[in-house]
Enzyme design. Structure first.
Site, short mmCIF file in Angstrom:
data_model
loop_
_atom_site.label_atom_id
_atom_site.label_comp_id
_atom_site.label_asym_id
_atom_site.label_seq_id
_atom_site.Cartn_x
_atom_site.Cartn_y
_atom_site.Cartn_z
N LYS A 94 27.10 28.29 35.36
CA LYS A 94 27.36 26.88 35.67
C LYS A 94 26.74 26.38 36.99
O LYS A 94 27.18 25.39 37.56
CB LYS A 94 28.87 26.54 35.67
CG LYS A 94 29.66 26.98 34.49
CD LYS A 94 28.94 26.88 33.19
CE LYS A 94 28.89 25.50 32.60
NZ LYS A 94 28.21 25.54 31.28
N HIS A 157 22.82 35.95 33.77
CA HIS A 157 23.88 35.68 34.75
C HIS A 157 24.33 36.99 35.41
O HIS A 157 25.31 37.00 36.15
CB HIS A 157 25.12 35.09 34.05
CG HIS A 157 24.92 33.72 33.49
ND1 HIS A 157 24.35 32.70 34.21
CD2 HIS A 157 25.26 33.18 32.29
CE1 HIS A 157 24.32 31.60 33.45
NE2 HIS A 157 24.86 31.87 32.29
N SER A 188 33.10 23.25 37.24
CA SER A 188 32.26 23.25 36.05
C SER A 188 32.61 24.45 35.16
O SER A 188 32.73 24.33 33.93
CB SER A 188 30.79 23.29 36.47
OG SER A 188 29.95 23.29 35.36
S1 PPS Z 1 25.49 27.98 31.78
O1 PPS Z 1 26.44 27.91 30.63
O2 PPS Z 1 25.93 28.95 32.77
O3 PPS Z 1 24.12 28.20 31.35
O4 PPS Z 1 25.63 26.52 32.44
P1 PPS Z 1 24.60 25.90 33.49
O5 PPS Z 1 23.47 25.33 32.77
O6 PPS Z 1 24.34 26.88 34.60
O7 PPS Z 1 25.46 24.75 34.16
C1 PPS Z 1 25.87 23.59 33.49
C2 PPS Z 1 26.10 22.56 34.56
O8 PPS Z 1 24.84 22.04 35.00
C3 PPS Z 1 24.82 20.63 34.77
N1 PPS Z 1 23.47 20.18 34.43
C4 PPS Z 1 22.81 19.23 35.10
N2 PPS Z 1 23.18 18.53 36.19
C5 PPS Z 1 22.29 17.60 36.63
N3 PPS Z 1 21.11 17.33 36.02
C6 PPS Z 1 20.71 18.01 34.93
N4 PPS Z 1 19.55 17.75 34.36
C7 PPS Z 1 21.60 19.02 34.42
N5 PPS Z 1 21.54 19.88 33.39
C8 PPS Z 1 22.70 20.58 33.41
C9 PPS Z 1 25.80 20.45 33.62
O9 PPS Z 1 26.18 19.10 33.48
C10 PPS Z 1 26.93 21.39 34.07
O10 PPS Z 1 27.61 20.89 35.22
P2 PPS Z 1 28.95 20.00 35.14
O11 PPS Z 1 29.37 19.81 36.57
O12 PPS Z 1 29.95 20.79 34.38
O13 PPS Z 1 28.57 18.73 34.50
#
Ligand code: PPS
Length: 350
Positions: A94, A157, A188
């Site tokens: 996340k 991860h 998150s």
């Molecule tokens: S995972 O399941 O571990 O692969 O998740 P991960 O991709 O690391 O994290 C998901 C969070 O990243 C946010 N996210 C983004 N934020 C801003 N801009 C873009 N383009 C973007 N893409 C993914 C996603 O919304 C999750 O955060 P939260 O705070 O839950 O919204």
């Protein structure tokens, strides 16, 4: 007589003593006790019918907390062979993994947004730690079967000490680490665990907050994980790129430019612009190939509980942390990061 004394002790003295003991504790300790009672009774696990977490001891002496379904994978991951042109995106869950995967894939594929919009990220980017996933199969096997003539993209991860030996022993391929301020990362993760059926239910927020602080969750402590990658970056600046979620948020285009340089990909200004536009939160959250909608359809994620692309903001922790939790976390953060040279932003930039 003995019965009366016994009953008085049980009814009055014991609860009073417990209450006095509890009220002397700091709020975070009190929550800890509550969380332990809930976990020990196992009620949540029973009612939600989710898998359990287990601590896996690995042959190199490390330990990791994983859901049951993933407990066999760390040993195989250690033996995984890295190819010289592999690109690895490594994160604590996340922290912005999906975001970075999309950026990296586009940089290495000449900003080909057409293919990116037509092929789900799960098929363009192998997920090393994925044991078996509906519609995807085993992540490790998919990576091993990756065509030899095609550049491989690897998501993981795993903490540094559980990365493939090939990577631990010497720099191989190029690695990009994304880290996120722990308060937003915690929030998150909490929503992700609520909606993702392959992980144990996180329980109420107060309980999850304590579990996160103690590292008593999938992948263990945020502090250990992030510090491990930070140290690796210090030792291998040529082959490791390190960036925060907050920096990506502040200057997406600037970061796309720097990452392209790191990956030695020569892109035009127009291509950089295209990637930055394609990788905004609003664009990626609508894109079926990046918003994990197929996991909703397969019943792995319940989007009625929470979306995968939830808010994508810096500072959402303020909508979750109580004043006491914030104070307790700040104390813990100060203690655990006192020797770090790495700093995080907890507020959105203007
Ligand atoms: S995972 O399941 O571990 O692969 O998740 P991960 O991709 O690391 O994290 C998901 C969070 O990243 C946010 N996210 C983004 N934020 C801003 N801009 C873009 N383009 C973007 N893409 C993914 C996603 O919304 C999750 O955060 P939260 O705070 O839950 O919204």
């Amino acid at each position: 007589m003995i019965f009366v004394i016994g009953a008085t002790l049980t009814a009055v003295v014991v609860p009073t003593a417990c209450w006095m003991w509890m009220s002397r504790m700091r709020p975070v300790d009190r929550m800890c006790v509550k969380a332990e009672i809930l976990c020990k009774t196992g009620l949540q696990r029973f009612f939600t019918k989710r898998p359990d977490l287990c601590t896996v001891k690995v042959s190199n002496g490390s330990e990791i907390i994983l859901p049951d379904a993933m407990k066999h994978s760390p040993e195989e991951i250690l033996k995984f062979k890295i190819r010289p042109d592999d690109v690895i995106v490594a994160t604590y869950s996340k922290a912005g993994t999906t975001w970075m995967q999309e950026i990296v894939w586009l940089i290495c594929n000449g900003a080909d947004t057409k293919t990116a919009k037509a092929t789900r990220l799960l098929d363009r980017f192998g997920f090393l730690d994925l044991p078996q996933f509906p519609g995807v199969g085993n992540g490790l096997q998919a990576l091993e079967n990756w065509p030899k003539d095609k550049k491989r993209f690897v998501k993981t991860h795993m903490p540094v000490e559980l990365l493939p030996y090939d990577l631990q022993e010497a720099p191989k391929g190029k690695m990009i680490c994304v880290v996120r301020n722990p308060k937003d990362n915690c929030v998150s993760l909490y929503h992700f665990f609520r909606m993702n059926m392959i992980f144990p239910h996180p329980g109420p927020w107060d309980q999850f907050f304590v579990d996160f602080c103690q590292g008593n969750i999938q992948l263990g402590s945020w502090f250990d994980h992030v510090y491990g990658y930070w140290k690796l970056f210090q030792e291998r600046k040529g082959s490791v790129y390190f960036v925060t979620f907050e920096t990506l948020k502040k200057d997406l285009k600037g970061e796309v430019t720097k990452i392209a340089r790191f990956l030695e990909e020569d892109l035009s200004d127009e291509q950089i612009d295209t990637i930055a536009q394609h990788c905004t939160f609003s664009s990626m959250s609508k894109n079926k190939c990046t918003n994990y909608s197929e996991c909703g359809e397969a019943g792995v994620m319940n989007f009625n509980v929470s979306k995968f692309m939830r808010k994508g903001e810096v500072g959402d922790w303020k909508n979750h942390f109580t004043i006491n939790q914030n104070q307790a976390f700040d104390e813990l953060y100060a203690k655990r990061t006192k020797d770090w040279t790495l700093e995080f932003e907890f507020e959105p930039s203007e």
